[in-house]
Design an enzyme around this catalytic site. Sequence first.
Site, PDB file in Angstrom:
ATOM      1  N   LYS A  83       0.858  -1.195   0.000  1.00 45.74           N
ATOM      2  CA  LYS A  83       0.000   0.000   0.000  1.00 45.74           C
ATOM      3  C   LYS A  83       0.886   1.234   0.000  1.00 45.74           C
ATOM      4  O   LYS A  83       1.794   1.376   0.840  1.00 45.74           O
ATOM      5  CB  LYS A  83      -0.859  -0.033   1.261  1.00 45.74           C
ATOM      6  CG  LYS A  83      -2.201   0.651   1.130  1.00 45.74           C
ATOM      7  CD  LYS A  83      -2.961   0.421   2.421  1.00 45.74           C
ATOM      8  CE  LYS A  83      -4.355   0.934   2.360  1.00 45.74           C
ATOM      9  NZ  LYS A  83      -4.954   0.972   3.698  1.00 45.74           N
TER      10      LYS A  83
HETATM   11  C1  E4P Z   1      -8.315   1.331   3.974  1.00 43.61           C
HETATM   12  O1  E4P Z   1      -7.525   0.928   3.182  1.00 43.61           O
HETATM   13  C2  E4P Z   1      -8.200   2.616   4.672  1.00 43.61           C
HETATM   14  O2  E4P Z   1      -6.975   2.752   5.292  1.00 43.61           O
HETATM   15  C3  E4P Z   1      -9.338   2.788   5.640  1.00 43.61           C
HETATM   16  O3  E4P Z   1     -10.538   2.360   5.015  1.00 43.61           O
HETATM   17  C4  E4P Z   1      -9.477   4.174   6.209  1.00 43.61           C
HETATM   18  O4  E4P Z   1     -10.667   4.264   6.946  1.00 43.61           O
HETATM   19  P1  E4P Z   1     -10.970   5.455   7.959  1.00 43.61           P
HETATM   20  O5  E4P Z   1     -11.199   6.705   7.184  1.00 43.61           O
HETATM   21  O6  E4P Z   1     -12.213   5.010   8.684  1.00 43.61           O
HETATM   22  O7  E4P Z   1      -9.779   5.565   8.867  1.00 43.61           O
END
Ligand code: E4P
Length: 219
Positions: A83
Amino acid sequence: MRFFIDTADVAEIADLAASGLVDGVTTNPSLVAKTGRNFLEVVREICELVPGPVSAEVTAVHYEGMLAEGRKLAKLAPNVCVKLPLTWDGLKACKALSSEGTQVNVTLCFSAGQALLAAKAGATFVSPFVGRLDDIGHEGMQLISDIVEIFRNYPDTIRTEVLVASVRTPNHVIEAARLGAHVATLPPKVLRDLVQHPLTDKGLAAFLKDWEKTGQRIL
Ligand code: E4P
């Protein structure tokens, strides 16, 4: 539509994966921090529980560091998806890592233009954050609609999948599916909430009450 689980909690992932409904996992540094555990160990364990892509995020902010961290993460298991943040360096690292055959999830996407760049950089997934856009008074789902529409215009060149992230409610999931997004990553609570309906509970209670009156057993 595929469902990923948005957590680094290994016990929670094991429990949900047993349902057979989990196609992958996404983590981020904040989710890992919540566990208080070693990041690399957690990623290894998750990769054994779930055969699909497991997103593990780099923390370097410059190209060389991202590349080095990405290569190290990719070696942890064949289903690691590196990522990377949607920055210039992140896109360069995406291009390099995807050219090496590593799956890449480009995260923190807040505009259709950013999503196009991630696609051009060869991302496996791009993660638009719907909840965080809603939080500041924008329409997160409009971004999903825009990206899905744009990607569909280039079926021969864009292979990147739209991974709806920052999901807060079952309605986010339903709307993302209606729009044709490929994947949604769900906090465990949202996945559990999707199954709930008061009429299901009421109907089941009534069926069981009537069944009791028959005095029969199936087994
Ligand atoms: C997923 O890959 C993201 O990091 C995550 O969905 C972020 O979610 P949040 O905005 O609830 O922290």
